[in-house]
Scaffold this active site. Structure first.
Site, PDB file in Angstrom:
ATOM      1  CG  ASP A   1      -2.094 -19.847  -1.086  1.00  0.00           C
ATOM      2  OD1 ASP A   1      -1.440 -20.119   0.063  1.00  0.00           O
ATOM      3  OD2 ASP A   1      -1.630 -20.769  -2.365  1.00  0.00           O
TER       4      ASP A   1
ATOM      5  CE  LYS B   1       1.279 -17.678  -2.415  1.00  0.00           C
ATOM      6  NZ  LYS B   1       0.769 -18.823  -2.467  1.00  0.00           N
TER       7      LYS B   1
ATOM      8  CE1 TYR C   1      -3.139  -3.017  -0.068  1.00  0.00           C
ATOM      9  CE2 TYR C   1      -3.562  -2.519   2.343  1.00  0.00           C
ATOM     10  CZ  TYR C   1      -3.505  -2.837   1.375  1.00  0.00           C
ATOM     11  OH  TYR C   1      -4.649  -4.036   1.365  1.00  0.00           O
TER      12      TYR C   1
ATOM     13  CG  ASP D   1      -7.316  -4.644   3.800  1.00  0.00           C
ATOM     14  OD1 ASP D   1      -7.648  -4.388   4.892  1.00  0.00           O
ATOM     15  OD2 ASP D   1      -7.017  -3.464   2.684  1.00  0.00           O
TER      16      ASP D   1
ATOM     17  CG  ASP E   1     -12.843  -6.662   6.081  1.00  0.00           C
ATOM     18  OD1 ASP E   1     -11.649  -6.353   7.103  1.00  0.00           O
ATOM     19  OD2 ASP E   1     -12.422  -6.551   4.846  1.00  0.00           O
TER      20      ASP E   1
END
Ligand code: NAD
Length: 364
Positions: free
Chosen positions: A226, A194, A144, A250, A254
């Site tokens: 994942d 990852k 970001y 992020d 959620d």
């Protein structure tokens, strides 16, 4: 007597309603545990725009700078949706606050109490006793913020570029926050990355392994992101503390919020180091809920638990913070339910925002 300075930014929608209850609970805790707070109420978000012309007025920022912690409600609503994106309550207030105070560690508990498993979309048989996860998300680095960031034409082709970059020092400091949190809980930390594809994740994993030597009592495991996304809906109870980078966090937080059931139960803290504890912004995970604002039915528990996190991480009033968690669990166990939690089951005691505040104060 220890006194803490708190900037109180209630904001918009249900923000002021749930904040009122959190402050009433704080009054009760101060009496019981013998500490004090100096509170400065400030406009923020839509209320900042309406009263001072800006989502984050200069006097609000000054009050936050003078404070030990920021207790934040929620901002935004349809009234301000037509403003340019950068002037809207969320973009104009929250992001500048996070940036201004370098709030690099985002702590989001994902708690599904045993009595509320029916509110989770996960099959009750998979979570018979609920679950209690803490996700530690790196909040100021990664994709970001990484440079170069570009959208335009290059070599006759339109391209979009984001850069996922982390410095070792950024990973070390978030690792320490996560290990400290795990040490205070069940001493299990799962680092999510990852590393089979991303160089930044290979570095992330090596740093996590090296910091783990400082915390021999904490068991560190690693999981690809994942797989973590799948495991969160398959068997959330296997996790205690998760730590991950900004973008993965992020998305996973959620996902975690939805598997917990109601947004009205989930607090959060965004932290950076202060002199001898954390400076932090403490806020519910949900938004300003314009659909229920002004009706006196919002669940104040997320705001009350956020205040409890403030007592734990900034004020170091551990006994008072434990008391908040205990009182919330007690009122849920006793059957008190705001509209978002109610299932119509026998024994439920339906309450509004103030009624839930009363019940929690009585449980203290
Ligand atoms: P929301 O989180 O406000 O609401 C989503 C749903 O959850 C709604 O049905 C709402 O009634 C319910 N809900 C949320 N908190 C609740 C509570 N404490 N008790 C009972 N029910 C609760 O998300 P949204 O509707 O997408 O956004 C509404 C506004 O809030 C928008 O302007 C959005 O930009 C803003 N927002 C602000 C923040 C923040 O201040 N940090 C975060 C998210 C959204």
């Amino acid at each position: 007597m220890n006194t803490y300075k708190i900037a109180v930014l209630a904001g918009d929608g249900i923000g002021p309603e749930v904040m009122e209850q959190a402050l009433r609970v704080l009054d009760a805790l101060e009496k019981k545990h013998g500490f004090a707070t100096e509170r400065t109420a400030c406009f923020v978000g839509g209320a900042g725009i309406d009263n001072c012309g800006k989502a984050l007025p200069a006097e609000t920022l000054a009050a936050c700078e003078a404070a030990d912690a920021i207790l934040f409600g929620s901002v935004g609503g349809p009234k301000w949706d037509s403003l340019p994106p950068d002037e809207r309550p969320e973009r104009g207030a929250l992001l500048p606050l996070r940036k201004h105070f370098s709030l690099y560690a985002n702590l989001r508990p994902g708690i599904c109490l045993p009595e509320l498993v029916e509110a989770s979309p996960i099959k009750t048989a998979l979570i018979p006793n609920g679950f209690d996860i803490l996700c530690v998300r790196e909040l100021t680095g990664g994709m970001y913020f990484g440079e170069p960031k570009f959208y335009g034409e290059r070599d006759g082709e339109i391209v979009g570029i984001d850069t996922l970059v982390y410095k070792k020092s950024e990973v070390e400091r978030i690792a320490r926050v996560a290990f400290e949190a795990a040490r205070g809980r069940s001493k299990k930390l799962c680092s999510v990355d990852k590393a089979n594809v991303l160089a930044s994740s290979v570095m992330w994993r090596e740093v996590m392994n090296s910091i783990s030597a400082e915390y021999p009592e904490v068991e560190l495991t690693h999981m690809y992101v994942d797989n973590a996304a799948m495991q969160l809906v398959r068997h959330p109870g296997q996790f205690d503390v998760l730590v991950t980078e900004n973008t993965f966090g992020d998305i996973l937080t959620d996902e975690m919020a939805i598997v917990c059931g109601s947004l009205g139960m989930l607090p959060s803290a965004s932290l950076c180091e202060g002199a001898d504890s954390f400076f932090g912004l403490y806020e519910p995970s949900g938004g300003s809920a314009p659909d229920i604002a002004g009706k006196g039915i919002a669940n104040p528990i997320a705001q009350i638990l956020s205040m409890g996190m403030m007592l734990r991480y900034t004020c170091r009033e551990t006994a008072a913070a434990d008391d908040v968690d205990r009182a919330v669990r007690a009122v849920i166990a006793a059957g008190y339910r705001t509209a978002d939690l109610a299932t119509g089951a026998a024994g439920e005691i339906r309450v509004g925002t103030a009624g839930m505040g009363d019940a929690i104060i009585a449980a203290l």
